[in-house]
Design a protein around this motif. Structure first.
Motif, PDB file in Angstrom:
ATOM      1  N   SER A   1       9.230  -3.284  -5.022  1.00  0.00           N
ATOM      2  CA  SER A   1      10.063  -2.273  -4.371  1.00  0.00           C
ATOM      3  C   SER A   1       9.260  -1.508  -3.322  1.00  0.00           C
ATOM      4  O   SER A   1       8.224  -0.907  -3.638  1.00  0.00           O
ATOM      5  N   GLY A   2       9.728  -1.538  -2.085  1.00  0.00           N
ATOM      6  CA  GLY A   2       9.133  -0.747  -1.009  1.00  0.00           C
ATOM      7  C   GLY A   2       7.653  -0.997  -0.789  1.00  0.00           C
ATOM      8  O   GLY A   2       6.913  -0.092  -0.410  1.00  0.00           O
ATOM      9  N   LEU A   3       7.218  -2.233  -0.996  1.00  0.00           N
ATOM     10  CA  LEU A   3       5.790  -2.546  -0.938  1.00  0.00           C
ATOM     11  C   LEU A   3       5.308  -2.682   0.505  1.00  0.00           C
ATOM     12  O   LEU A   3       5.914  -3.376   1.312  1.00  0.00           O
ATOM     13  N   SER A   4       4.198  -2.020   0.810  1.00  0.00           N
ATOM     14  CA  SER A   4       3.585  -2.157   2.129  1.00  0.00           C
ATOM     15  C   SER A   4       2.069  -2.153   1.982  1.00  0.00           C
ATOM     16  O   SER A   4       1.529  -1.648   1.003  1.00  0.00           O
ATOM     17  N   LYS A   5       1.400  -2.730   2.971  1.00  0.00           N
ATOM     18  CA  LYS A   5      -0.055  -2.761   2.969  1.00  0.00           C
ATOM     19  C   LYS A   5      -0.567  -2.626   4.397  1.00  0.00           C
ATOM     20  O   LYS A   5      -0.240  -3.434   5.269  1.00  0.00           O
ATOM     21  N   THR A   6      -1.369  -1.579   4.626  1.00  0.00           N
ATOM     22  CA  THR A   6      -2.032  -1.365   5.899  1.00  0.00           C
ATOM     23  C   THR A   6      -3.529  -1.293   5.648  1.00  0.00           C
ATOM     24  O   THR A   6      -3.993  -0.483   4.831  1.00  0.00           O
ATOM     25  N   TYR A   7      -4.288  -2.145   6.326  1.00  0.00           N
ATOM     26  CA  TYR A   7      -5.741  -2.177   6.126  1.00  0.00           C
ATOM     27  C   TYR A   7      -6.417  -1.088   6.949  1.00  0.00           C
ATOM     28  O   TYR A   7      -5.812  -0.483   7.845  1.00  0.00           O
ATOM     29  N   ALA A   8      -7.686  -0.847   6.642  1.00  0.00           N
ATOM     30  CA  ALA A   8      -8.436   0.225   7.298  1.00  0.00           C
ATOM     31  C   ALA A   8      -8.514   0.041   8.809  1.00  0.00           C
ATOM     32  O   ALA A   8      -8.647   1.004   9.564  1.00  0.00           O
ATOM     33  N   THR A   9      -8.406  -1.198   9.260  1.00  0.00           N
ATOM     34  CA  THR A   9      -8.445  -1.488  10.698  1.00  0.00           C
ATOM     35  C   THR A   9      -7.168  -1.057  11.410  1.00  0.00           C
ATOM     36  O   THR A   9      -7.102  -1.071  12.641  1.00  0.00           O
ATOM     37  N   GLY A  10      -6.144  -0.712  10.609  1.00  0.00           N
ATOM     38  CA  GLY A  10      -4.857  -0.367  11.190  1.00  0.00           C
ATOM     39  C   GLY A  10      -3.857  -1.504  11.160  1.00  0.00           C
ATOM     40  O   GLY A  10      -2.679  -1.319  11.470  1.00  0.00           O
ATOM     41  N   PHE A  11      -4.326  -2.692  10.764  1.00  0.00           N
ATOM     42  CA  PHE A  11      -3.423  -3.848  10.702  1.00  0.00           C
ATOM     43  C   PHE A  11      -2.445  -3.691   9.548  1.00  0.00           C
ATOM     44  O   PHE A  11      -2.844  -3.472   8.399  1.00  0.00           O
ATOM     45  N   ARG A  12      -1.164  -3.803   9.849  1.00  0.00           N
ATOM     46  CA  ARG A  12      -0.125  -3.659   8.831  1.00  0.00           C
ATOM     47  C   ARG A  12       0.297  -5.054   8.358  1.00  0.00           C
ATOM     48  O   ARG A  12       1.069  -5.745   9.006  1.00  0.00           O
ATOM     49  N   ALA A  13      -0.228  -5.452   7.221  1.00  0.00           N
ATOM     50  CA  ALA A  13      -0.009  -6.811   6.724  1.00  0.00           C
ATOM     51  C   ALA A  13       1.366  -6.985   6.085  1.00  0.00           C
ATOM     52  O   ALA A  13       1.961  -8.058   6.170  1.00  0.00           O
ATOM     53  N   LEU A  14       1.875  -5.928   5.429  1.00  0.00           N
ATOM     54  CA  LEU A  14       3.197  -5.975   4.791  1.00  0.00           C
ATOM     55  C   LEU A  14       3.988  -4.737   5.190  1.00  0.00           C
ATOM     56  O   LEU A  14       3.436  -3.639   5.251  1.00  0.00           O
ATOM     57  N   LYS A  15       5.293  -4.941   5.409  1.00  0.00           N
ATOM     58  CA  LYS A  15       6.155  -3.853   5.867  1.00  0.00           C
ATOM     59  C   LYS A  15       7.358  -3.728   4.932  1.00  0.00           C
ATOM     60  O   LYS A  15       8.336  -4.452   5.079  1.00  0.00           O
ATOM     61  N   THR A  16       7.292  -2.856   3.964  1.00  0.00           N
ATOM     62  CA  THR A  16       8.411  -2.509   3.081  1.00  0.00           C
ATOM     63  C   THR A  16       9.088  -3.748   2.496  1.00  0.00           C
ATOM     64  O   THR A  16      10.232  -4.082   2.817  1.00  0.00           O
TER      65      THR A  16
ATOM     66  N   ALA B   1       1.613   1.425  -0.257  1.00  0.00           N
ATOM     67  CA  ALA B   1       2.780   2.139  -0.794  1.00  0.00           C
ATOM     68  C   ALA B   1       3.647   1.135  -1.540  1.00  0.00           C
ATOM     69  O   ALA B   1       3.522  -0.079  -1.373  1.00  0.00           O
ATOM     70  N   GLY B   2       4.535   1.664  -2.375  1.00  0.00           N
ATOM     71  CA  GLY B   2       5.464   0.802  -3.088  1.00  0.00           C
ATOM     72  C   GLY B   2       5.097   0.626  -4.552  1.00  0.00           C
ATOM     73  O   GLY B   2       4.135   1.206  -5.060  1.00  0.00           O
ATOM     74  N   HIS B   3       5.894  -0.190  -5.221  1.00  0.00           N
ATOM     75  CA  HIS B   3       5.790  -0.357  -6.677  1.00  0.00           C
ATOM     76  C   HIS B   3       6.014  -1.818  -7.028  1.00  0.00           C
ATOM     77  O   HIS B   3       6.881  -2.488  -6.452  1.00  0.00           O
ATOM     78  N   VAL B   4       5.221  -2.321  -7.969  1.00  0.00           N
ATOM     79  CA  VAL B   4       5.385  -3.689  -8.474  1.00  0.00           C
ATOM     80  C   VAL B   4       5.363  -3.646  -9.995  1.00  0.00           C
ATOM     81  O   VAL B   4       4.464  -3.044 -10.600  1.00  0.00           O
ATOM     82  N   ALA B   5       6.345  -4.288 -10.621  1.00  0.00           N
ATOM     83  CA  ALA B   5       6.384  -4.406 -12.079  1.00  0.00           C
ATOM     84  C   ALA B   5       6.424  -5.883 -12.449  1.00  0.00           C
ATOM     85  O   ALA B   5       7.150  -6.674 -11.839  1.00  0.00           O
ATOM     86  N   VAL B   6       5.620  -6.258 -13.429  1.00  0.00           N
ATOM     87  CA  VAL B   6       5.575  -7.624 -13.937  1.00  0.00           C
ATOM     88  C   VAL B   6       6.069  -7.610 -15.377  1.00  0.00           C
ATOM     89  O   VAL B   6       5.401  -7.048 -16.259  1.00  0.00           O
ATOM     90  N   ASP B   7       7.243  -8.134 -15.586  1.00  0.00           N
ATOM     91  CA  ASP B   7       7.896  -8.119 -16.902  1.00  0.00           C
ATOM     92  C   ASP B   7       7.942  -6.695 -17.471  1.00  0.00           C
ATOM     93  O   ASP B   7       7.695  -6.460 -18.652  1.00  0.00           O
ATOM     94  N   GLY B   8       8.221  -5.745 -16.567  1.00  0.00           N
ATOM     95  CA  GLY B   8       8.348  -4.350 -16.959  1.00  0.00           C
ATOM     96  C   GLY B   8       7.056  -3.554 -16.948  1.00  0.00           C
ATOM     97  O   GLY B   8       7.088  -2.337 -17.125  1.00  0.00           O
ATOM     98  N   HIS B   9       5.920  -4.215 -16.718  1.00  0.00           N
ATOM     99  CA  HIS B   9       4.621  -3.537 -16.712  1.00  0.00           C
ATOM    100  C   HIS B   9       4.205  -3.205 -15.279  1.00  0.00           C
ATOM    101  O   HIS B   9       4.118  -4.104 -14.434  1.00  0.00           O
ATOM    102  N   ASP B  10       3.936  -1.947 -15.023  1.00  0.00           N
ATOM    103  CA  ASP B  10       3.461  -1.532 -13.706  1.00  0.00           C
ATOM    104  C   ASP B  10       2.073  -2.123 -13.460  1.00  0.00           C
ATOM    105  O   ASP B  10       1.191  -2.023 -14.313  1.00  0.00           O
ATOM    106  N   ILE B  11       1.878  -2.729 -12.272  1.00  0.00           N
ATOM    107  CA  ILE B  11       0.603  -3.413 -12.024  1.00  0.00           C
ATOM    108  C   ILE B  11      -0.576  -2.445 -11.858  1.00  0.00           C
ATOM    109  O   ILE B  11      -1.731  -2.860 -11.911  1.00  0.00           O
ATOM    110  N   VAL B  12      -0.289  -1.157 -11.658  1.00  0.00           N
ATOM    111  CA  VAL B  12      -1.361  -0.162 -11.541  1.00  0.00           C
ATOM    112  C   VAL B  12      -1.536   0.591 -12.859  1.00  0.00           C
ATOM    113  O   VAL B  12      -2.633   0.650 -13.426  1.00  0.00           O
TER     114      VAL B  12
END
Length: 308
Positions: A8-23, A59-70
């Motif tokens: 849900s709403g997953l995004s990833k921006t690296y320190a270089t500013g490159f936005r690898a994933l957008k929501t 940003a965002g949230h990931v659950a694997v079989d109901g378990h939050d990955i963080v």
């Protein structure tokens, strides 16, 4: 049943500013084979790495079989087996020891019978006492799969699993994936070989420039976006397409002996019926006909081109 993976709403921006994933929003269902397609740099490996706990999301949230990955990463990670692109194994360890050690990393008790079963399924049993350094590239890739399956995961990620392997090994892996799905394992694969997705996947996701542009049942995707061609071998050469046929998407071969009608699969029946009637009225006769359907590769290329 609830999805086994929920993003849900997953995004990833690296320190270089490159936005690898957008929501990214994505649900993967239990027991399915899901193919994630995309060109180089599209974000496939980043998405898999975040779900597997190897890369932190911005940003965002990931659950694997109901378990939050963080918050509950141990429980989430224990459910996942990952076969990475790179050949990452201890070169001087034996095949059996490598698979057994991977099982121990997840806190599972020693189970030589299960390790043997995995190695036999991957045609590695005869190589069980061989050191990794002595194996061919294809065999090393099989060892990576054995490591991923050693702790009996319920989810298996295959990141470009058949890159650089021969056709025979590729088909062996396809058969193995089907067997795993039959036992209830959920399989997520990324691939550059579109025929792999066409052969195996239940659903297909297409990612481009960090955005998930489409998620669809494979059969429905090919039905909605596929194109068909009706190829007519004419009885006599045609100098040009008559004006009366201008409403149809027709092309004429250079020698005038072949007429090709391209149409959407949704308009199949009415379009062909009307075309054949129009050809008859125009006095055009044909001696043979055949059809050709778009491949998943052609649909994928079209989707990525449109998103670009």
């Amino acid at each position: 049943m609830p999805p086994i993976i929920q993003v849900s709403g997953l995004s990833k921006t690296y320190a270089t500013g490159f936005r690898a994933l957008k929501t990214i929003d994505l649900e993967i269902m239990r027991g399915e084979i899901f193919a994630l397609l995309g060109p180089n740099g599209a974000g496939k490996t980043t998405l898999i790495s975040i779900i597997c706990g190897l890369v932190n999301p911005t940003a965002g949230h990931v659950a694997v079989d109901g378990h939050d990955i963080v918050a509950d990463y141990r429980a989430a990670r224990s459910l996942i087996g990952l076969v990475p692109q790179e050949l990452t194994t201890d070169a001087f360890e034996t095949v059996f020891a490598t698979a057994s050690f991977s099982r121990g990393l997840f806190g599972k008790p020693a189970d030589p019978a299960h390790v043997e079963k995995v190695l036999r399924a991957l045609s590695l049993w005869e190589k069980r006492n061989s050191k990794i350094i002595t194996l061919s590239g294809g065999m090393k890739r099989r060892v990576l799969i054995a490591k991923a399956l050693a702790h009996e995961p319920s989810i298996l990620f295959l990141d470009e699993p058949t890159a650089g392997v021969d056709v025979e090994l590729r088909r062996d892996m396809w058969a193995l994936v089907r067997e795993l799905r039959a036992t209830g394992v959920t399989v997520i694969l990324t691939t550059h070989y579109i025929e792999e997705a066409e052969e195996m996947a239940d659903r297909v996701g297409v990612i481009s420039h960090g955005e998930l542009i489409l998620v669809e049942q494979k059969a429905e995707l090919m039905r909605k976006l596929g194109r068909k061609q009706l190829i007519l071998q004419l009885q006599a050469p045609l100098p040009a397409i008559p004006e009366s046929l201008s409403a149809y998407e027709l092309t004429l071969a250079a020698d005038g002996n072949e007429l090709v009608y391209t149409y959407d699969t949704q308009a199949e029946r009415t379009g062909i019926t009307m075309l054949l009637r129009a050809l008859s009225e125009a006095g055009i006769r044909f001696r043979d006909l055949r059809t050709r359907e778009s491949s998943l590769e052609e649909i994928f290329v079209s989707l990525v081109r449109e998103s670009a």
